[in-house]
Design a protein around this motif. Structure first.
Motif, PDB file in Angstrom:
ATOM      1  N   VAL A   1       0.074   2.828  -0.005  1.00 24.50           N
ATOM      2  CA  VAL A   1       1.065   2.397   0.991  1.00 24.50           C
ATOM      3  C   VAL A   1       2.348   1.998   0.268  1.00 24.50           C
ATOM      4  CG1 VAL A   1       1.627   0.623   2.680  1.00 24.50           C
ATOM      5  CG2 VAL A   1      -0.632   1.658   2.688  1.00 24.50           C
ATOM      6  N   ILE A   2       2.198   1.162  -0.766  1.00 21.16           N
ATOM      7  CA  ILE A   2       3.350   0.699  -1.538  1.00 21.16           C
ATOM      8  C   ILE A   2       4.035   1.867  -2.244  1.00 21.16           C
ATOM      9  CG2 ILE A   2       4.004  -0.720  -3.521  1.00 21.16           C
ATOM     10  CD1 ILE A   2       3.232  -2.272  -1.014  1.00 21.16           C
ATOM     11  N   LEU A   3       3.219   2.672  -2.924  1.00 15.20           N
ATOM     12  CA  LEU A   3       3.817   3.766  -3.685  1.00 15.20           C
ATOM     13  C   LEU A   3       4.448   4.801  -2.755  1.00 15.20           C
ATOM     14  CD1 LEU A   3       1.322   4.230  -6.643  1.00 15.20           C
ATOM     15  CD2 LEU A   3       3.416   2.901  -6.534  1.00 15.20           C
ATOM     16  N   ALA A   4       3.865   5.005  -1.590  1.00 11.16           N
ATOM     17  CA  ALA A   4       4.474   5.935  -0.626  1.00 11.16           C
ATOM     18  C   ALA A   4       5.817   5.378  -0.165  1.00 11.16           C
ATOM     19  CB  ALA A   4       3.542   6.171   0.560  1.00 11.16           C
ATOM     20  N   GLY A   5       5.868   4.058   0.059  1.00  6.09           N
ATOM     21  CA  GLY A   5       7.140   3.436   0.427  1.00  6.09           C
ATOM     22  C   GLY A   5       8.186   3.661  -0.656  1.00  6.09           C
ATOM     23  N   VAL A   6       7.754   3.521  -1.908  1.00  4.74           N
ATOM     24  CA  VAL A   6       8.646   3.751  -3.039  1.00  4.74           C
ATOM     25  C   VAL A   6       9.110   5.212  -3.073  1.00  4.74           C
ATOM     26  CG1 VAL A   6       8.763   3.808  -5.568  1.00  4.74           C
ATOM     27  CG2 VAL A   6       7.658   1.891  -4.423  1.00  4.74           C
TER      28      VAL A   6
ATOM     29  N   ASN B   1      -0.351   8.825   3.699  1.00  4.00           N
ATOM     30  CA  ASN B   1       0.855   8.009   3.710  1.00  4.00           C
ATOM     31  C   ASN B   1       2.126   8.790   3.409  1.00  4.00           C
ATOM     32  OD1 ASN B   1      -0.017   5.361   4.416  1.00  4.00           O
ATOM     33  ND2 ASN B   1      -1.061   5.242   2.455  1.00  4.00           N
TER      34      ASN B   1
ATOM     35  N   MET C   1      -1.442  -0.242  -7.825  1.00  2.84           N
ATOM     36  CA  MET C   1      -0.663  -0.359  -6.591  1.00  2.84           C
ATOM     37  C   MET C   1      -1.293   0.528  -5.511  1.00  2.84           C
ATOM     38  SD  MET C   1       1.909  -2.310  -7.201  1.00  2.84           S
ATOM     39  CE  MET C   1       2.408  -3.197  -8.672  1.00  2.84           C
ATOM     40  N   SER C   2      -1.194   0.098  -4.277  1.00  4.66           N
ATOM     41  CA  SER C   2      -1.788   0.896  -3.198  1.00  4.66           C
ATOM     42  C   SER C   2      -0.890   2.088  -2.882  1.00  4.66           C
ATOM     43  CB  SER C   2      -1.941   0.050  -1.950  1.00  4.66           C
ATOM     44  OG  SER C   2      -0.681  -0.136  -1.344  1.00  4.66           O
TER      45      SER C   2
ATOM     46  N   GLU D   1      -5.838   8.794   0.958  1.00  5.31           N
ATOM     47  CA  GLU D   1      -4.892   7.678   1.134  1.00  5.31           C
ATOM     48  C   GLU D   1      -3.482   8.087   0.752  1.00  5.31           C
ATOM     49  OE1 GLU D   1      -6.163   3.911  -0.322  1.00  5.31           O
ATOM     50  OE2 GLU D   1      -7.662   3.854   1.267  1.00  5.31           O
TER      51      GLU D   1
END
Lengths: 295, 296
Positions: free
Chosen positions: B119-124, B235, B116-117, B231
């Motif tokens: 970006v996705i994991l930071a959103g999580v 984020n 997973m990127s 990265e």
């Protein structure tokens, strides 16, 4: 050899170990699962913090809302194009570089010198600013090429595949040459079919990398309609967080009503990776251990 | 004559990849002169004035510079150590599991975050760790005050290191698991016959068996000391945690691409590249010497 008590002790220890591993696994998945539960929940329940791992007030509204989000689909399409074009370029470049570099110096005298160009880029790079200026200079800013050309040659993958090619017995390639096959034919007909697992691994890796990349889309593409999905998701989820964090109101991180919508967008962004995941899992263990293959 | 023809085809094959590498990896090296210039974008590299080492001396005078170098090295070293130990422990435990299906399920799940990127994991993570997120609800449940994980300088590095371990431990365990399966089973049999307990088997068979792998990964880790994970931090960080979370790469991005101080940003980046280069050379040398491993 063992008495009963010892054996019971070992059994209990084993059960404990398995239980511990299962807990680790659940904890590992929980954050992502929470996101999925959130995306299917009613927004007021989400805002009140009632959602944990089961959707509260099950609804598809966030997903219906995405259907109307024009920019989401635009970025999704950009990402699909990027993965297809970028993955294809990565594949061609990796194979074209790995094959000649897998030859001995006796067969290809300039091999070591050329190899050093690739190795040097693994050790030293000019950093962000000169790289950015170079991309700008080559005139590909704001185009799809900016997303696929600077990353066209994945050097690490080249080294992996080169090591794999080296492990293929030389006699096989020589037999093809005896039959009058040129290098391109030998590569295409003999080496590529023999290295399917390795090539699948590196190609899947580069596909996932292309799908996940957000930074190049952010700095090299100014036109928002041409930005890839991860860049869009970042601007949607992360940037508001950054600006709100620096303001006085440190508590509320996201517009609460947006929370379930953002969760749904994040979940959809994960799906393509989940789709290739079974294939990835099939191959990547071979891929990682490839590095240890020696000449 | 025949060999000659093949050599030419090798050159033809290598031409496109080499051209692209020269363009996007080697050509930027010329841009390093910006570090020694008072660079003005309108004037370009050829038109901007050379100012010697001024950018570098200015960099060391900045109050934030030592903090940024410290943050980078601290976060990177913590990650390197944790990413050696946690996957090792996990691999040793997983290796004991005899139910094949269970083992495969565990592996499938723990490898997932790696793909997973950020970006996705930071959103999580933002959802998870915000003051009204699920983690703080749990803390409130056991009577603790809410913690503002992403805005506190005490907690931010912990979150960064912890979430990196979360993302990578499963994937990093793959190499250990491969090394564990390579250990000769007859060694365990012999140990059992000699009456060795599980722990003694671990001490005298398993650990010596995978020691070369541990040493190799530790050596290669040295090459990553200047990389704290752009990265991820990019984020997750925000101005309130610059003191503990700002690293060289995020700093270069901010002063270079958002504040347009190209000379200074390139100087900081160059320093990082040079130190990173030395570390990579050292790590490869050590890997060759102690683990008998050559990357190419």
């Amino acid at each position: 050899m063992f008495n009963k008590q010892q054996r019971f002790g070992e059994k209990a220890a084993y059960m404990l170990l398995v239980a511990f591993l299962i807990i680790i696994t659940i904890v590992c998945l929980a954050p992502i699962w929470h996101m999925v539960a959130l995306s299917f929940s009613d927004k007021s329940a989400a805002a009140a913090g009632l959602v944990s791992f089961i959707p509260v007030g099950f609804t598809l509204t966030p997903y219906e809302y995405i259907l109307q989000d024009h920019r989401f689909f635009q970025s999704f399409w950009v990402s699909i194009q990027r993965v297809l074009l970028g993955g294809a370029i990565n594949f061609v470049m990796t194979v074209l570089a790995a094959y000649p570099l897998s030859k001995e110096t006796s067969e290809f005298p300039a091999r070591n010198k050329l190899m050093w160009i690739f190795i040097f880029t693994m050790m030293f790079n000019g950093g962000l600013i000169p790289w950015y200026m170079t991309v700008k200079l080559t005139g590909i800013m704001d185009t799809m090429w900016a997303l696929v050309l600077p990353t066209a040659v994945p050097v690490f993958n080249v080294v992996l595949l080169m090591n794999f090619f080296r492990a293929i017995p030389k006699e096989i390639g020589e037999a093809a040459k005896m039959d009058g096959a040129g290098s391109f034919v030998t590569l295409w007909r003999v080496y590529i079919p023999m290295a399917t697992a390795a090539i699948a691994t590196v190609t899947l890796f580069s596909i996932v990398n292309h799908w996940n990349a957000f930074f190049d889309g952010m700095i090299l593409i100014n036109d928002q309609t041409r930005q890839p999905l991860q860049t869009y998701i970042r601007s949607l989820v992360i940037t508001p967080m950054l600006s709100e964090m620096s303001s006085e109101d440190l508590g509320a991180l996201l517009e609460l009503s947006e929370r379930t919508f953002n969760a749904a967008k994040i979940v959809i962004t994960m799906i393509p990776v989940l789709l290739v995941y079974p294939f990835l899992q099939k191959y990547f263990v071979t891929g990682i251990t490839l590095g240890s293959v020696k000449e | 004559m025949k060999t000659n023809r093949h050599v030419w085809s090798y050159y033809i094959m290598l031409a496109p990849p080499i051209l692209l590498v020269l363009m996007y990896e080697v050509l930027p090296l010329l841009g390093l002169v910006i570090a020694f210039q008072d660079f003005i974008p309108g004037k370009g590299v050829s038109g901007s004035a050379f100012i010697g080492w001024d950018n570098f001396t200015y960099m060391f005078q900045l109050p934030e510079s030592s903090q940024i170098f410290f943050n980078t090295i601290f976060i990177a070293i913590s990650k390197i150590i944790m990413n050696l130990i946690v996957p090792l422990g996990f691999a040793l435990m997983l290796n004991e599991v005899v139910q094949v299906t269970l083992k495969r399920w565990i592996q499938t799940i723990v490898y997932l975050p790696h793909f997973m990127s950020w970006v996705i994991l930071a959103g999580v993570m933002v959802n998870l760790l915000s003051t009204d997120g699920i983690v703080n609800s749990l803390l409130a449940g056991i009577g603790l005050d809410p913690i503002f994980f992403l805005g506190s300088n005490t907690w931010f590095p912990v979150v960064i290191i912890g979430s990196d371990v979360w993302k990578e431990f499963g994937f990093n365990a793959v190499i250990y698991l491969a090394a564990l399966t390579a250990i000769n089973p007859s060694l365990y049999e012999a140990a059992r016959i000699d009456g060795a307990s599980k722990l003694q088997q671990l001490r005298y068979v398993t650990l010596p068996g995978i020691a070369p792998t541990i040493i190799l990964l530790a050596c290669l880790g040295i090459g990553k000391i200047m990389n704290a994970g752009f990265e991820q931090i990019f984020n997750l960080y925000n101005p309130s945690v610059y003191a503990s979370g700002d690293i060289i790469d995020t700093y270069v991005y901010r002063i270079g691409l958002t504040q347009h101080q190209y000379g200074l940003a390139t100087a900081v980046g160059t320093l990082k590249s040079v130190v990173g280069f030395i570390l990579v050379v050292v790590s490869w040398k050590l890997a060759d010497k102690w683990a008998n491993y050559r990357i190419f």
